[in-house]
Design a protein around this motif. Structure first.
Motif, PDB file in Angstrom:
ATOM      1  N   LEU A   1      -6.002   5.639   4.601  1.00  0.00           N
ATOM      2  CA  LEU A   1      -6.432   4.350   4.072  1.00  0.00           C
ATOM      3  C   LEU A   1      -5.517   3.236   4.562  1.00  0.00           C
ATOM      4  O   LEU A   1      -4.303   3.396   4.589  1.00  0.00           O
ATOM      5  CB  LEU A   1      -6.392   4.364   2.540  1.00  0.00           C
ATOM      6  CG  LEU A   1      -7.270   5.387   1.840  1.00  0.00           C
ATOM      7  CD1 LEU A   1      -6.968   5.401   0.347  1.00  0.00           C
ATOM      8  CD2 LEU A   1      -8.725   5.065   2.082  1.00  0.00           C
ATOM      9  N   LYS A   2      -6.119   2.127   4.915  1.00  0.00           N
ATOM     10  CA  LYS A   2      -5.366   0.919   5.240  1.00  0.00           C
ATOM     11  C   LYS A   2      -5.277   0.119   3.947  1.00  0.00           C
ATOM     12  O   LYS A   2      -6.295  -0.258   3.372  1.00  0.00           O
ATOM     13  CB  LYS A   2      -6.084   0.125   6.328  1.00  0.00           C
ATOM     14  CG  LYS A   2      -5.306  -1.039   6.848  1.00  0.00           C
ATOM     15  CD  LYS A   2      -6.073  -1.680   8.000  1.00  0.00           C
ATOM     16  CE  LYS A   2      -5.381  -2.913   8.491  1.00  0.00           C
ATOM     17  NZ  LYS A   2      -6.167  -3.572   9.543  1.00  0.00           N
ATOM     18  N   LEU A   3      -4.058  -0.115   3.477  1.00  0.00           N
ATOM     19  CA  LEU A   3      -3.872  -0.791   2.201  1.00  0.00           C
ATOM     20  C   LEU A   3      -3.829  -2.309   2.383  1.00  0.00           C
ATOM     21  O   LEU A   3      -3.722  -2.816   3.505  1.00  0.00           O
ATOM     22  CB  LEU A   3      -2.587  -0.288   1.540  1.00  0.00           C
ATOM     23  CG  LEU A   3      -2.522   1.230   1.336  1.00  0.00           C
ATOM     24  CD1 LEU A   3      -1.195   1.640   0.739  1.00  0.00           C
ATOM     25  CD2 LEU A   3      -3.668   1.702   0.474  1.00  0.00           C
ATOM     26  N   LYS A   4      -3.905  -3.025   1.269  1.00  0.00           N
ATOM     27  CA  LYS A   4      -3.936  -4.491   1.309  1.00  0.00           C
ATOM     28  C   LYS A   4      -2.736  -5.077   2.047  1.00  0.00           C
ATOM     29  O   LYS A   4      -2.864  -6.076   2.738  1.00  0.00           O
ATOM     30  CB  LYS A   4      -3.967  -5.067  -0.110  1.00  0.00           C
ATOM     31  CG  LYS A   4      -5.318  -5.008  -0.753  1.00  0.00           C
ATOM     32  CD  LYS A   4      -5.435  -5.829  -2.022  1.00  0.00           C
ATOM     33  CE  LYS A   4      -4.228  -5.823  -2.909  1.00  0.00           C
ATOM     34  NZ  LYS A   4      -4.435  -6.488  -4.187  1.00  0.00           N
TER      35      LYS A   4
ATOM     36  N   GLN B   1      -1.832   4.815   4.322  1.00  0.00           N
ATOM     37  CA  GLN B   1      -1.439   5.931   3.477  1.00  0.00           C
ATOM     38  C   GLN B   1      -2.535   6.983   3.534  1.00  0.00           C
ATOM     39  O   GLN B   1      -3.716   6.654   3.491  1.00  0.00           O
ATOM     40  CB  GLN B   1      -1.242   5.446   2.039  1.00  0.00           C
ATOM     41  CG  GLN B   1      -0.760   6.523   1.100  1.00  0.00           C
ATOM     42  CD  GLN B   1      -0.493   5.972  -0.309  1.00  0.00           C
ATOM     43  OE1 GLN B   1      -0.429   4.785  -0.536  1.00  0.00           O
ATOM     44  NE2 GLN B   1      -0.337   6.880  -1.247  1.00  0.00           N
TER      45      GLN B   1
ATOM     46  N   HIS C   1      -7.615   6.524  -5.205  1.00  0.00           N
ATOM     47  CA  HIS C   1      -7.182   5.468  -4.283  1.00  0.00           C
ATOM     48  C   HIS C   1      -5.913   4.826  -4.858  1.00  0.00           C
ATOM     49  O   HIS C   1      -5.827   4.593  -6.070  1.00  0.00           O
ATOM     50  CB  HIS C   1      -8.298   4.430  -4.135  1.00  0.00           C
ATOM     51  CG  HIS C   1      -8.069   3.444  -3.051  1.00  0.00           C
ATOM     52  ND1 HIS C   1      -7.128   2.436  -3.148  1.00  0.00           N
ATOM     53  CD2 HIS C   1      -8.653   3.296  -1.837  1.00  0.00           C
ATOM     54  CE1 HIS C   1      -7.155   1.712  -2.047  1.00  0.00           C
ATOM     55  NE2 HIS C   1      -8.062   2.224  -1.230  1.00  0.00           N
ATOM     56  N   PRO C   2      -4.906   4.532  -4.022  1.00  0.00           N
ATOM     57  CA  PRO C   2      -3.662   3.936  -4.529  1.00  0.00           C
ATOM     58  C   PRO C   2      -3.873   2.683  -5.383  1.00  0.00           C
ATOM     59  O   PRO C   2      -3.167   2.478  -6.376  1.00  0.00           O
ATOM     60  CB  PRO C   2      -2.876   3.611  -3.255  1.00  0.00           C
ATOM     61  CG  PRO C   2      -3.392   4.576  -2.250  1.00  0.00           C
ATOM     62  CD  PRO C   2      -4.846   4.780  -2.587  1.00  0.00           C
ATOM     63  N   GLU C   3      -4.846   1.850  -5.032  1.00  0.00           N
ATOM     64  CA  GLU C   3      -5.129   0.647  -5.821  1.00  0.00           C
ATOM     65  C   GLU C   3      -5.718   0.994  -7.191  1.00  0.00           C
ATOM     66  O   GLU C   3      -5.684   0.176  -8.101  1.00  0.00           O
ATOM     67  CB  GLU C   3      -6.105  -0.262  -5.071  1.00  0.00           C
ATOM     68  CG  GLU C   3      -5.550  -0.886  -3.815  1.00  0.00           C
ATOM     69  CD  GLU C   3      -4.497  -1.953  -4.110  1.00  0.00           C
ATOM     70  OE1 GLU C   3      -4.696  -2.753  -5.040  1.00  0.00           O
ATOM     71  OE2 GLU C   3      -3.471  -1.964  -3.412  1.00  0.00           O
TER      72      GLU C   3
ATOM     73  N   TYR D   1     -12.084  -5.289   0.744  1.00  0.00           N
ATOM     74  CA  TYR D   1     -11.298  -4.147   1.214  1.00  0.00           C
ATOM     75  C   TYR D   1     -11.813  -3.517   2.505  1.00  0.00           C
ATOM     76  O   TYR D   1     -11.059  -2.863   3.204  1.00  0.00           O
ATOM     77  CB  TYR D   1     -11.213  -3.075   0.114  1.00  0.00           C
ATOM     78  CG  TYR D   1     -10.382  -3.531  -1.047  1.00  0.00           C
ATOM     79  CD1 TYR D   1      -9.011  -3.306  -1.073  1.00  0.00           C
ATOM     80  CD2 TYR D   1     -10.948  -4.204  -2.113  1.00  0.00           C
ATOM     81  CE1 TYR D   1      -8.236  -3.734  -2.134  1.00  0.00           C
ATOM     82  CE2 TYR D   1     -10.181  -4.639  -3.184  1.00  0.00           C
ATOM     83  CZ  TYR D   1      -8.823  -4.397  -3.182  1.00  0.00           C
ATOM     84  OH  TYR D   1      -8.054  -4.829  -4.229  1.00  0.00           O
TER      85      TYR D   1
END
Length: 185
Positions: free
Chosen positions: A14-17, A22, A42-44, A107
């Motif tokens: 995943l590409k985070l904000k 990650q 999801h981390p968010e 996102y």
């Protein structure tokens, strides 16, 4: 698209904000049925009930883009960008599951629907080099929705819009797509 009860996990980068990447383990059957797949994974979406974005609790699934007669067109997945289903890119939909898509605009910035010009739309490619998106003259959508022969054939035979938005209508549209694909060969 109906795959379910598959043991194991699927690692998704995943590409985070903040721009970092990650790798996160989702259930192997991710997107196979309508669920809030990101909730708590999801981390968010691990920030706690009050701090998690609204999309975390929304149900979504992967769909056959040729079988969806929805007002809000499905989007090419960013989680498994090189995956295919019946030879077409993998598409996700919140509307199929009766949810609102709060995720894509913010996102999934490389979603075809987020491209507002023909040039931006057509420059998006899959890693394979194949086109990801197609321009309709007024908007940008996943390539298959606009150009794939099965999608063009199914659009002509799909159930009326009002019926297609109900669960029974979605099942009918999927059945029409399967039959059209079967009899096309």
């Amino acid at each position: 698209i109906g795959f379910d009860n598959i043991p194991g996990s699927t690692d998704i980068k995943l590409k985070l904000k903040d721009g970092d990447a990650q790798t996160v383990s989702y259930p192997a059957e991710i997107g196979g049925t309508c669920q809030a797949w990101d909730d708590g994974v999801h981390p968010e979406c691990r920030k706690g009930e009050d701090d998690a974005p609204e999309w975390c609790k929304q149900r979504w699934c992967y769909v056959d883009p040729c079988a969806c007669n929805l007002e809000e067109k499905p989007k090419v997945t960013m989680y498994l960008p090189e995956s295919t289903f019946t030879g077409k890119s993998l598409y996700y939909s919140y509307e199929t599951c009766g949810s609102k898509d709060y995720f894509t605009k913010k996102y999934n910035t490389e979603a075809c629907q987020n491209q507002k010009s023909k040039d931006n739309c057509l420059e998006l490619k899959l890693k394979s080099g194949n086109p990801k998106c197609a321009w309709t003259g007024t908007g940008c959508f996943g390539w298959e929705i606009v150009e794939h022969p099965l999608c063009k054939k199914v659009v002509k035979t799909a159930a009326p819009k009002s019926a297609a938005t109900s669960p029974r209508g979605l099942a009918a549209a999927a059945a029409v797509a399967a039959l059209a694909a079967f009899f096309a060969f």
